[in-house]
Design an enzyme around this catalytic site. Structure first.
Site, mmCIF file in Angstrom:
data_model
loop_
_atom_site.group_PDB
_atom_site.id
_atom_site.type_symbol
_atom_site.label_atom_id
_atom_site.label_comp_id
_atom_site.label_asym_id
_atom_site.label_seq_id
_atom_site.Cartn_x
_atom_site.Cartn_y
_atom_site.Cartn_z
ATOM 1 N N GLU A 170 2.525 -4.071 0.852
ATOM 2 C CA GLU A 170 1.389 -4.670 0.148
ATOM 3 C C GLU A 170 1.779 -5.989 -0.524
ATOM 4 O O GLU A 170 1.645 -6.175 -1.726
ATOM 5 C CB GLU A 170 0.825 -3.690 -0.873
ATOM 6 N N GLU A 328 -2.334 3.147 5.225
ATOM 7 C CA GLU A 328 -2.335 4.026 4.064
ATOM 8 C C GLU A 328 -3.761 4.364 3.671
ATOM 9 O O GLU A 328 -4.653 3.515 3.699
ATOM 10 C CB GLU A 328 -1.674 3.369 2.847
#
Length: 689
Positions: A170, A328
């Site tokens: 991320e 995710e």
């Protein structure tokens, strides 16, 4: 702020590469999640892989935060646990998405070099203990990170378990912007490359206002401080620099990996309606497979529509609408929201298959086994704290079975959409910050509202960048695109102006096309980039005060935003009935060739947008994917010789749908009328493969 001893890391972004070949990460759709065996005793590992096989897991992400457990001190390595974990997974037929653990610099590195941590806008340096606690301009961090990646790739680059490389985690989540002196130096070098000269910088930023003209490069600093009025051009270029700096770091790690491995390389994005963390559309072409992390907000009444928006945008990242990957998601409550409630029964399966319906070639989660300690000890997992006796585990096993049943869908694409919504992270940055006529407007909210009315009508749409090719779309909606970017030297504004010329319907909302790529207002009346094609323009903004309303001539209320609009060829569709603009147009339509251009000058209520969407859909000849009952979402994926109709029932009642096919989830033939159970999913193969 500490002075740096080495030159800041330069930003280097190559030209956009050609589209990579399609990636198949597993035998069928990918299923699994982040696996962190280093958090548990070895005795647990055998149980982990046994339960993974029971659930049908075929891919796990390994090593995301493992820098400090592999490189336990500066140059001191302990590969033993990672060697064993890879071998154990490979022996059990489970592929590995091997991560570079550079999102979490180890404590020994932060202690020795605290200046690698990012500095916030107010000058506060982030302390150790978080994630992405590093500045992309730091030469020390870059050197240590690439050294670790080199060692990792040399050791495992040819390992047969490694199906995919996963750079960091991320990127931008926690370090999207750094304001340290090193970042200031790197920003100036980035400006020299982008602008060429100080004269160009001064012209682009309009620095003659307030007499803030720059005479030396060293005078240029990041827009620091929480008060004041940062120059909008400076602000936007600093956002662009930070996005490019993080992308440059990703590419540096990618280059190391590709020298040692043939496995594809990606990183996990965080694409949604409200998150303009980096310029994701410019990042996606540099990934072998576009991967997204998506977590719904527990207090969002339309979580499934937020999910659909993210999927539609991921699909729009590539011009060929290729499959992407849900890297995710959560099986229940995450750990970072105010009140992290569990998902309702059935949501794990329905949400995961909702992502697959909109183009994902799998469903992955954070994480496999729930952590008993650390910051994320209450984050949900595929194997929760309550173990295999839990409802979550039963639904995870059910989902694994469904994904195996859908294996033939791998590599297929969502059928072409005829509607598009234009979104741009750069425009989101420009709208969110600085002195604006209305400083509480939400870019993500406006995007969601326009997407919602199409989603509720069952009309598929792509969420695309301003520099996309719009010729195949019959309806293109441009919500609050304040800055019209010119990425890749394409004239994005002209591409959009050409939509009605080609026979399509263009819808432009308020605060779109106001500024050029330098964040300078386009003179001559609003919206400068589109006023000619709209046949309407405004000379003044009338943002409404909190709690203030005006009404339209159809009786609907308007809040937040209005404008004084003049007609130059357009016709009024809705007009203001009360307030200082009474009698003036609020929504206009301009016939252009075989198409039309609409201007929405007001922040319309949801029901008004819905009514307008009905007229727009009829004008553009758009039909739902299929006729379905309330709460039923229908999406179709297509491949050679077969099409697959996903029917997801988000309502609390059984719904009847007219459709025929072989349900891959139950193995039964259904139709011509079938029941989609409350909260359930059907996936129909509509023709023989």
């Amino acid at each position: 702020m500490n002075e740096i001893r080495e030159s800041a890391v330069p930003v280097s972004i190559p030209a956009k590469p050609p589209a990579p070949p399609l990636v198949h990460l597993a035998d069928g759709l990918a299923f699994g999640g982040d696996y962190n065996p280093e958090q548990f005793d070895r005795a647990v590992w055998d149980e982990d892989v046994r339960l993974m096989r029971e659930a049908g897991v075929n891919l796990v992400t390994l090593g995301v935060f493992a820098w400090g457990t592999v490189e336990v001190a500066d140059g001191v390595w302990d590969w033993s646990w990672l060697d064993d974990a890879l071998e154990l997974l490979h022996r059990n037929g489970i592929g590995v998405d091997l991560a570079t653990p550079t999102a979490a610099p180890p404590s020994w590195l932060l202690a020795a070099h605290p200046d690698i941590a990012p500095v916030l806008i107010d000058g506060y340096r982030e302390p150790p203990g978080g994630r992405n606690a590093w500045c992309p301009a730091s030469p020390v961090y870059r050197r240590y990170a690439l050294r670790h990646v080199e060692a990792l790739a040399e050791r495992f680059g040819r390992h047969p378990a490694v199906r995919l490389w996963h750079v960091g985690n991320e990127l931008g989540g926690g370090n999207a912007r750094c304001y340290c002196d090193g970042s200031a130096e790197a920003f100036r070098e980035w400006l020299k490359d982008r602008r060429g000269s100080l004269d160009e910088v001064n012209a682009a930023w309009g620095t003659d206002q307030w007499g803030h003209r720059f005479g030396r490069w060293e005078e240029i600093l990041p827009p620091r401080g929480r008060h004041g009025a940062p120059n909008p051009g400076l602000f936007l270029d600093y956002e662009r620099y930070n996005s490019d700096a993080l992308l440059s770091h990703y590419l540096a790690e990618k280059e190391v990996l590709q020298r040692h491995s043939d496995a594809p390389v990606t990183t996990n994005l965080m694409v949604g309606a409200g998150a303009q963390v980096v310029d994701y559309a410019s990042w996606a072409p540099h990934t072998a497979v576009a991967a997204n992390d998506h977590y719904t907000l527990v207090d969002d009444p339309l979580r499934e529509q937020d999910l659909a928006f993210a999927g539609d945008r991921m699909r729009g990242m590539f011009c060929d609408r290729r499959p992407w990957l849900l890297m995710e998601s959560s099986t229940g409550g995450p750990s970072w929201q105010q009140r992290n409630r569990a998902k309702d029964p059935g949501e794990i399966v329905r949400h995961s298959l909702g992502h697959v319906a909109r183009g994902s070639d799998g469903a992955m989660f954070f994480q496999w086994r729930a952590s008993t300690a650390g910051a994320e000890q209450f984050h949900s997992a595929m194997l929760p704290h309550s173990g295999t006796r839990s409802r979550v585990w039963r639904e995870v096993v059910e989902l694994g079975g469904h994904l195996r049943s859908l294996a033939e869908i791998q590599g297929t694409t969502v059928e072409p959409a005829r509607a598009a919504i234009v979104v741009d992270d750069v425009a989101g940055w420009a709208l969110r910050h600085g002195l604006k006529p209305h400083r509480a407007l939400s870019y993500g909210r406006e995007l969601r509202q326009w997407h919602r009315v199409l989603w509720e009508r069952g009309i598929l749409c792509d969420v695309v960048s301003p520099w996309s090719d719009f010729e195949d779309y019959d309806l293109v909606i441009v919500p609050t695109l304040l800055v019209v970017s010119d990425e890749n030297s394409d004239d994005a504004a002209q591409r959009l102006r050409d939509v009605p010329v080609h026979g399509g319907t263009l819808v432009v909302t308020y605060l779109s096309g106001i500024c050029d790529a330098d964040n300078q207002v386009i003179p001559g009346g609003f919206p400068g980039a589109f006023r000619d094609v709209l046949g309407a323009w405004s000379d003044e903004f009338y943002p409404l005060q909190q709690g203030e309303q005006v009404t339209l001539d159809n009786g609907a209320a308007v809040e937040e935003w209005t404008e004084r609009v003049y007609l130059e060829g357009a016709e009024p569709v809705l007009s203001y009935a009360t307030g200082p603009l009474a009698g003036g147009p609020a929504v206009t339509r301009h016939a252009v060739g075989e198409g039309a251009a609409w201007y929405v000058s007001a922040h319309l209520a949801p029901e008004t947008i819905d009514d307008l969407a009905g007229r727009l859909a009829a004008e553009a000849g758009l039909e739902p994917v299929i006729e379905a009952g309330p709460g039923v979402e229908a999406v179709r994926r297509v491949g050679p010789g077969a099409s697959y109709l996903f029917l997801l029932n988000h309502s609390g009642a059984d719904q009847t749908v007219a459709a025929t096919g072989h349900d891959l989830l139950t193995g039964t033939d259904l139709g011509p009328v079938l029941i989609v159970p409350a909260g359930g999913v059907r996936v129909l193969r509509e023709s023989a493969a």
